[in-house]
Scaffold this motif. Structure first.
Motif, PDB file in Angstrom:
ATOM      1  N   LYS A  48       0.837  -1.185   0.000  1.00 56.04           N
ATOM      2  CA  LYS A  48       0.000   0.000   0.000  1.00 56.04           C
ATOM      3  C   LYS A  48       0.877   1.243   0.000  1.00 56.04           C
ATOM      4  O   LYS A  48       1.974   1.248   0.565  1.00 56.04           O
ATOM      5  CB  LYS A  48      -0.923   0.028   1.232  1.00 56.04           C
ATOM      6  CG  LYS A  48      -1.770  -1.229   1.419  1.00 56.04           C
ATOM      7  CD  LYS A  48      -2.825  -1.365   0.349  1.00 56.04           C
ATOM      8  CE  LYS A  48      -3.714  -2.580   0.620  1.00 56.04           C
ATOM      9  NZ  LYS A  48      -4.737  -2.764  -0.432  1.00 56.04           N
TER      10      LYS A  48
ATOM     11  N   THR B 234      -1.473  -2.879 -12.995  1.00 58.11           N
ATOM     12  CA  THR B 234      -2.669  -2.301 -12.372  1.00 58.11           C
ATOM     13  C   THR B 234      -3.841  -2.262 -13.347  1.00 58.11           C
ATOM     14  O   THR B 234      -4.993  -2.169 -12.924  1.00 58.11           O
ATOM     15  CB  THR B 234      -2.365  -0.888 -11.863  1.00 58.11           C
ATOM     16  OG1 THR B 234      -1.872  -0.087 -12.956  1.00 58.11           O
ATOM     17  CG2 THR B 234      -1.310  -0.934 -10.764  1.00 58.11           C
TER      18      THR B 234
ATOM     19  N   THR C 201      -4.699 -11.886  -8.697  1.00 57.09           N
ATOM     20  CA  THR C 201      -3.525 -11.909  -7.829  1.00 57.09           C
ATOM     21  C   THR C 201      -2.899 -13.294  -7.739  1.00 57.09           C
ATOM     22  O   THR C 201      -1.696 -13.461  -7.986  1.00 57.09           O
ATOM     23  CB  THR C 201      -3.888 -11.410  -6.418  1.00 57.09           C
ATOM     24  OG1 THR C 201      -4.497 -10.116  -6.519  1.00 57.09           O
ATOM     25  CG2 THR C 201      -2.650 -11.336  -5.552  1.00 57.09           C
TER      26      THR C 201
ATOM     27  N   SER D 238     -12.440  -4.060 -12.190  1.00 55.96           N
ATOM     28  CA  SER D 238     -13.329  -3.208 -11.399  1.00 55.96           C
ATOM     29  C   SER D 238     -14.439  -2.640 -12.260  1.00 55.96           C
ATOM     30  O   SER D 238     -15.591  -2.530 -11.831  1.00 55.96           O
ATOM     31  CB  SER D 238     -12.524  -2.069 -10.750  1.00 55.96           C
ATOM     32  OG  SER D 238     -11.565  -2.574  -9.854  1.00 55.96           O
TER      33      SER D 238
ATOM     34  N   SER E  18     -15.361  -7.913  -7.434  1.00 57.61           N
ATOM     35  CA  SER E  18     -15.071  -7.523  -6.062  1.00 57.61           C
ATOM     36  C   SER E  18     -13.598  -7.757  -5.748  1.00 57.61           C
ATOM     37  O   SER E  18     -12.875  -8.377  -6.527  1.00 57.61           O
ATOM     38  CB  SER E  18     -15.947  -8.306  -5.091  1.00 57.61           C
ATOM     39  OG  SER E  18     -15.639  -9.696  -5.174  1.00 57.61           O
ATOM     40  N   LYS E  19     -13.152  -7.273  -4.581  1.00 59.06           N
ATOM     41  CA  LYS E  19     -11.766  -7.464  -4.169  1.00 59.06           C
ATOM     42  C   LYS E  19     -11.442  -8.948  -4.007  1.00 59.06           C
ATOM     43  O   LYS E  19     -10.351  -9.397  -4.349  1.00 59.06           O
ATOM     44  CB  LYS E  19     -11.517  -6.723  -2.857  1.00 59.06           C
ATOM     45  CG  LYS E  19     -11.605  -5.204  -2.967  1.00 59.06           C
ATOM     46  CD  LYS E  19     -10.490  -4.655  -3.845  1.00 59.06           C
ATOM     47  CE  LYS E  19     -10.538  -3.134  -3.876  1.00 59.06           C
ATOM     48  NZ  LYS E  19      -9.462  -2.569  -4.754  1.00 59.06           N
TER      49      LYS E  19
ATOM     50  N   GLN F 221     -11.059 -10.450  -7.435  1.00 59.15           N
ATOM     51  CA  GLN F 221      -9.795 -10.014  -8.021  1.00 59.15           C
ATOM     52  C   GLN F 221      -8.624 -10.803  -7.442  1.00 59.15           C
ATOM     53  O   GLN F 221      -7.684 -11.140  -8.159  1.00 59.15           O
ATOM     54  CB  GLN F 221      -9.594  -8.524  -7.758  1.00 59.15           C
ATOM     55  CG  GLN F 221     -10.494  -7.625  -8.583  1.00 59.15           C
ATOM     56  CD  GLN F 221     -10.286  -6.153  -8.244  1.00 59.15           C
ATOM     57  OE1 GLN F 221      -9.659  -5.806  -7.254  1.00 59.15           O
ATOM     58  NE2 GLN F 221     -10.838  -5.281  -9.080  1.00 59.15           N
ATOM     59  N   PHE F 222      -8.714 -11.111  -6.150  1.00 58.67           N
ATOM     60  CA  PHE F 222      -7.630 -11.868  -5.511  1.00 58.67           C
ATOM     61  C   PHE F 222      -7.499 -13.259  -6.121  1.00 58.67           C
ATOM     62  O   PHE F 222      -6.385 -13.714  -6.392  1.00 58.67           O
ATOM     63  CB  PHE F 222      -7.897 -11.963  -4.008  1.00 58.67           C
ATOM     64  CG  PHE F 222      -6.916 -12.820  -3.273  1.00 58.67           C
ATOM     65  CD1 PHE F 222      -5.635 -12.356  -2.993  1.00 58.67           C
ATOM     66  CD2 PHE F 222      -7.249 -14.102  -2.863  1.00 58.67           C
ATOM     67  CE1 PHE F 222      -4.718 -13.152  -2.319  1.00 58.67           C
ATOM     68  CE2 PHE F 222      -6.340 -14.901  -2.185  1.00 58.67           C
ATOM     69  CZ  PHE F 222      -5.071 -14.421  -1.919  1.00 58.67           C
TER      70      PHE F 222
ATOM     71  N   TYR G 134      -6.499  -4.889 -12.624  1.00 61.96           N
ATOM     72  CA  TYR G 134      -7.426  -4.587 -11.534  1.00 61.96           C
ATOM     73  C   TYR G 134      -8.439  -3.524 -11.959  1.00 61.96           C
ATOM     74  O   TYR G 134      -9.625  -3.605 -11.613  1.00 61.96           O
ATOM     75  CB  TYR G 134      -6.662  -4.103 -10.299  1.00 61.96           C
ATOM     76  CG  TYR G 134      -5.797  -5.172  -9.674  1.00 61.96           C
ATOM     77  CD1 TYR G 134      -6.362  -6.186  -8.914  1.00 61.96           C
ATOM     78  CD2 TYR G 134      -4.424  -5.169  -9.837  1.00 61.96           C
ATOM     79  CE1 TYR G 134      -5.570  -7.174  -8.328  1.00 61.96           C
ATOM     80  CE2 TYR G 134      -3.624  -6.148  -9.267  1.00 61.96           C
ATOM     81  CZ  TYR G 134      -4.206  -7.139  -8.515  1.00 61.96           C
ATOM     82  OH  TYR G 134      -3.431  -8.115  -7.944  1.00 61.96           O
TER      83      TYR G 134
END
Length: 319
Positions: free
Chosen positions: A117, A204, A225, A211, A216-217, A220-221, A207
């Protein structure tokens, strides 16, 4: 004015035509071997030599005090067919590997995602979180861990604050191995750094596009990821597995293999045979069996990796 690069090119061109001595002598491959010679000498004398000697000793009865006596394959036969302690140590080691490796990798990945982050002071946080891995295998940390999980240690003191009476976690056969697993999981810094480097390489745009599509997160994971990190997961998986099979210092200092051999890992048994009973030939055979076990497990991991590792250059999973 002629630049340094141009001067170098001009000198090299002249050396090819006129064979300038101070340049032409470095064109020989011997120059490369000369620079490699310190490593080569160390490799042959300190690595390859002992490896080959241990292979020879594994077929002998050798006590360090007397000359080796050739036994053939008797050491291996006795280990596999008659040695109950060997089987028990293998069982404990496999349990340790099965529980410690996944826990360590999951912890490392989650922490890496938190540290990926853009917040103020993130470099400081990364350093502090990585620091335990620098000293994790030291004797001092093992002694500290032993005190934390003892009868009067920090864990029981914290439990007493909420009215729970703890026990000596390292003296209980049901929990002793778990304390070692937690220690290894706590030393996740190296794997975390590698995961963090991999996370920074994920575009990026992936992602952002997902989106826009409403992902959703969590989705996406699992769809971005994990697939993009799968080669790095494979690397960390193999490295952590090999290291866990060779775990010794923590078990030796914290529990010394007890209680009732619940933490008596394979390398502790090898160490005892070599330096307590001075059975170097038998210990060498144990070492080579461990090498074969690690090689087999590693080969199995690579064989299954084609089903879950994504290679972008190949347009999909490994083949």
């Amino acid at each position: 004015m002629e630049s340094t690069v141009e001067q170098t090119d001009r000198l090299l061109a002249k050396s090819k035509k006129k064979k300038i001595p101070f340049l032409s002598r470095w064109e020989s491959p011997m120059a490369g071997y000369l620079f490699l010679s310190p490593w080569l000498i160390g490799f042959f004398l300190l690595t390859l030599g002992p490896i080959l000697m241990s292979l020879y000793y594994s077929f002998t009865d050798y006590s360090l005090l007397d000359a080796p006596h050739w036994l053939g394959a008797q050491n291996y036969k006795h280990i596999v067919m008659e040695d109950d302690t060997f089987r028990e140590s293998i069982k404990v080691t496999l349990l340790f590997v099965v529980f410690s490796v996944p826990l360590k990798l999951v912890t490392a990945l989650l922490v890496a995602m938190l540290l990926n982050k853009k917040i103020r002071g993130i470099s400081f946080y990364r350093t502090m979180i990585y620091f335990p891995s620098l000293i994790g295998t030291s004797i001092a940390v093992s002694i500290l861990w032993k005190n934390i999980f003892s009868k009067d240690g920090f864990i029981n003191q914290a439990l007493a604050l909420v009215g729970i009476q703890g026990k000596s976690w390292i003296a209980d056969p049901d929990t002793a191995l778990g304390t070692l697993v937690l220690l290894i999981a706590w030393q996740f810094g190296s794997a975390m750094i590698i995961f963090l480097a991999g996370l920074k390489q994920i575009p990026t745009d992936l992602y952002e596009a997902s989106s826009v599509d409403g992902a959703s997160k969590v989705r996406q994971f699992f769809t971005i990821t994990l697939p993009m990190l799968s080669p790095i997961i494979l690397f960390n998986f193999v490295q952590s597995t090999i290291n866990s099979f060779q775990m010794f210092t923590q078990a030796f200092i914290i529990t010394n293999g007890g209680p009732v051999n619940s933490t008596y890992v394979y390398v502790m048994y090898l160490y005892e045979r070599a330096f307590s009973k001075f059975q170097m030939g038998y210990a060498s055979a144990l070492a080579w069996i461990l090498l074969v076990i690690i090689a087999a497990v590693t080969a199995l991991i690579f064989a299954t990796s084609k089903y879950w590792v994504y290679y972008e250059t190949q347009g999909g999973k490994g083949k």
